[in-house]
Scaffold this active site. Structure first.
Site: not given
Length: 123
Positions: A116-117
């Protein structure tokens, strides 16, 4: 031809654990649709959740997702929130390229090791 992304699907090992994580960490809304399937809604988008083998057309594996989510928070506030929630940052802050310009990002893993960014656009 394409105007935007409506939803993405993550293959997870435990839908309830994933719902709890995304609601707790991001404040997303857990919803049900189509005969009890589960999803997370935020803004005009959603993340549908499925378990391995639930969708026979999809050959994704648990933890194979890689999402970039844009926030209106400062990156410092995002980092502080992640630390408060016990989420380990695996990279960042780093400069990257988003869909419409330069972004600053932090990366971490969800309970299934999906990458997840969370990013902010650099003005």
């Amino acid at each position: 031809m394409i105007s935007h992304i409506d939803h993405v699907v993550l293959t997870v090992s435990d839908i309830d654990v994933s719902l709890q994580f995304y609601v707790r960490v991001f404040g997303m809304e857990a919803i049900s649709f189509a005969n009890g399937r589960k999803a997370l809604r935020f803004g005009n988008q959603k993340i549908n959740l499925q378990t391995l083998g639930q969708e026979p057309r999809n050959h994704a594996q648990v933890g194979s997702g890689d999402l970039c989510l844009i926030t209106h928070w400062s990156l410092e506030a995002v980092i502080a929130h992640l630390v408060q929630e016990g989420v380990e940052i695996v990279e960042g802050p780093v400069s990257k390229s988003g869909a419409v310009g330069d972004i600053e990002s932090v990366y971490f893993l969800d309970p299934d090791k999906n990458l997840i960014e969370v990013s902010v656009y650099v003005l």
